[in-house]
Design a protein around this motif. Sequence first.
Motif, PDB file in Angstrom:
ATOM      1  N   LEU A   1       1.945   6.536  -6.948  1.00 40.80           N
ATOM      2  CA  LEU A   1       0.855   7.307  -7.549  1.00 40.80           C
ATOM      3  C   LEU A   1       0.987   8.801  -7.246  1.00 40.80           C
ATOM      4  O   LEU A   1       0.683   9.639  -8.102  1.00 40.80           O
ATOM      5  CB  LEU A   1      -0.489   6.779  -7.078  1.00 40.80           C
ATOM      6  CG  LEU A   1      -0.838   5.382  -7.601  1.00 40.80           C
ATOM      7  CD1 LEU A   1      -2.131   4.893  -6.979  1.00 40.80           C
ATOM      8  CD2 LEU A   1      -0.941   5.373  -9.108  1.00 40.80           C
ATOM      9  N   CYS A   2       1.444   9.135  -6.056  1.00 38.65           N
ATOM     10  CA  CYS A   2       1.657  10.550  -5.726  1.00 38.65           C
ATOM     11  C   CYS A   2       2.737  11.167  -6.608  1.00 38.65           C
ATOM     12  O   CYS A   2       2.627  12.329  -7.013  1.00 38.65           O
ATOM     13  CB  CYS A   2       2.028  10.699  -4.253  1.00 38.65           C
ATOM     14  SG  CYS A   2       0.640  10.428  -3.152  1.00 38.65           S
ATOM     15  N   THR A   3       3.749  10.386  -6.912  1.00 40.63           N
ATOM     16  CA  THR A   3       4.802  10.875  -7.811  1.00 40.63           C
ATOM     17  C   THR A   3       4.235  11.207  -9.177  1.00 40.63           C
ATOM     18  O   THR A   3       4.534  12.257  -9.761  1.00 40.63           O
ATOM     19  CB  THR A   3       5.921   9.821  -7.937  1.00 40.63           C
ATOM     20  OG1 THR A   3       6.428   9.559  -6.635  1.00 40.63           O
ATOM     21  CG2 THR A   3       7.028  10.308  -8.836  1.00 40.63           C
TER      22      THR A   3
ATOM     23  N   LEU B   1       2.662   1.740  -3.381  1.00 39.82           N
ATOM     24  CA  LEU B   1       1.734   2.199  -4.420  1.00 39.82           C
ATOM     25  C   LEU B   1       1.316   3.648  -4.193  1.00 39.82           C
ATOM     26  O   LEU B   1       1.185   4.422  -5.147  1.00 39.82           O
ATOM     27  CB  LEU B   1       0.498   1.306  -4.460  1.00 39.82           C
ATOM     28  CG  LEU B   1       0.693  -0.088  -5.032  1.00 39.82           C
ATOM     29  CD1 LEU B   1      -0.605  -0.880  -4.907  1.00 39.82           C
ATOM     30  CD2 LEU B   1       1.117  -0.017  -6.478  1.00 39.82           C
ATOM     31  N   SER B   2       1.106   4.015  -2.940  1.00 42.00           N
ATOM     32  CA  SER B   2       0.716   5.383  -2.625  1.00 42.00           C
ATOM     33  C   SER B   2       1.798   6.370  -3.049  1.00 42.00           C
ATOM     34  O   SER B   2       1.506   7.390  -3.686  1.00 42.00           O
ATOM     35  CB  SER B   2       0.446   5.503  -1.129  1.00 42.00           C
ATOM     36  OG  SER B   2       0.181   6.832  -0.785  1.00 42.00           O
ATOM     37  N   ASN B   3       3.027   6.079  -2.709  1.00 43.28           N
ATOM     38  CA  ASN B   3       4.132   6.963  -3.094  1.00 43.28           C
ATOM     39  C   ASN B   3       4.295   7.016  -4.611  1.00 43.28           C
ATOM     40  O   ASN B   3       4.555   8.072  -5.185  1.00 43.28           O
ATOM     41  CB  ASN B   3       5.439   6.507  -2.442  1.00 43.28           C
ATOM     42  CG  ASN B   3       5.433   6.754  -0.963  1.00 43.28           C
ATOM     43  OD1 ASN B   3       4.707   7.604  -0.464  1.00 43.28           O
ATOM     44  ND2 ASN B   3       6.222   5.981  -0.239  1.00 43.28           N
TER      45      ASN B   3
ATOM     46  N   TRP C   1       0.815  -1.213   0.000  1.00 39.36           N
ATOM     47  CA  TRP C   1       0.000   0.000   0.000  1.00 39.36           C
ATOM     48  C   TRP C   1       0.850   1.266   0.000  1.00 39.36           C
ATOM     49  O   TRP C   1       0.614   2.180  -0.790  1.00 39.36           O
ATOM     50  CB  TRP C   1      -0.929  -0.012   1.206  1.00 39.36           C
ATOM     51  CG  TRP C   1      -1.790   1.203   1.269  1.00 39.36           C
ATOM     52  CD1 TRP C   1      -1.623   2.295   2.053  1.00 39.36           C
ATOM     53  CD2 TRP C   1      -2.945   1.466   0.469  1.00 39.36           C
ATOM     54  NE1 TRP C   1      -2.600   3.217   1.806  1.00 39.36           N
ATOM     55  CE2 TRP C   1      -3.430   2.729   0.842  1.00 39.36           C
ATOM     56  CE3 TRP C   1      -3.613   0.761  -0.511  1.00 39.36           C
ATOM     57  CZ2 TRP C   1      -4.546   3.292   0.267  1.00 39.36           C
ATOM     58  CZ3 TRP C   1      -4.736   1.325  -1.079  1.00 39.36           C
ATOM     59  CH2 TRP C   1      -5.187   2.577  -0.689  1.00 39.36           C
ATOM     60  N   SER C   2       1.848   1.345   0.870  1.00 42.04           N
ATOM     61  CA  SER C   2       2.646   2.572   0.953  1.00 42.04           C
ATOM     62  C   SER C   2       3.478   2.765  -0.314  1.00 42.04           C
ATOM     63  O   SER C   2       3.655   3.899  -0.774  1.00 42.04           O
ATOM     64  CB  SER C   2       3.543   2.551   2.186  1.00 42.04           C
ATOM     65  OG  SER C   2       4.479   1.501   2.081  1.00 42.04           O
TER      66      SER C   2
END
Length: 122
Positions: free
Chosen positions: A106-108, A102-104, A99-100
């Motif tokens: 996608l934020c990029t 993928l989150s980073n 999760w973390s």
Amino acid sequence: MGSLNLDSPELLVRVIESIVIATIAFLLFFGLKRALHLLSQRASIPALAFTPVRVLLRYSILVMAGALILSRFGINVNGILTVVATGLAMVAIGFVAVWSVLSNFLCTFVLIIFKPFSVGDD
């Protein structure tokens, strides 16, 4: 448990129990949508928010009813349920672990595509 004779009253009892289990599962399966709709109205939550919960509960009802019906006929479902539970646990653990990342990731992409900041911003 021995093998069942097709003429035995024991088989009839198990068939009737299975029909009762299937009927209860059927009522729960189709009554769930109405119950969640009433809950969403009372709690002022959009009905769409309950969709994942409804799907999860519906599949849980189907799996449990199937396991109960199979167990009534002497089929050992403990091993099958253990394998399914282990698989679901592995998927859940993997999802939380990734999760973390993928989150980073996608934020990029959001920062690169929309460029909300520029040089000299306060």
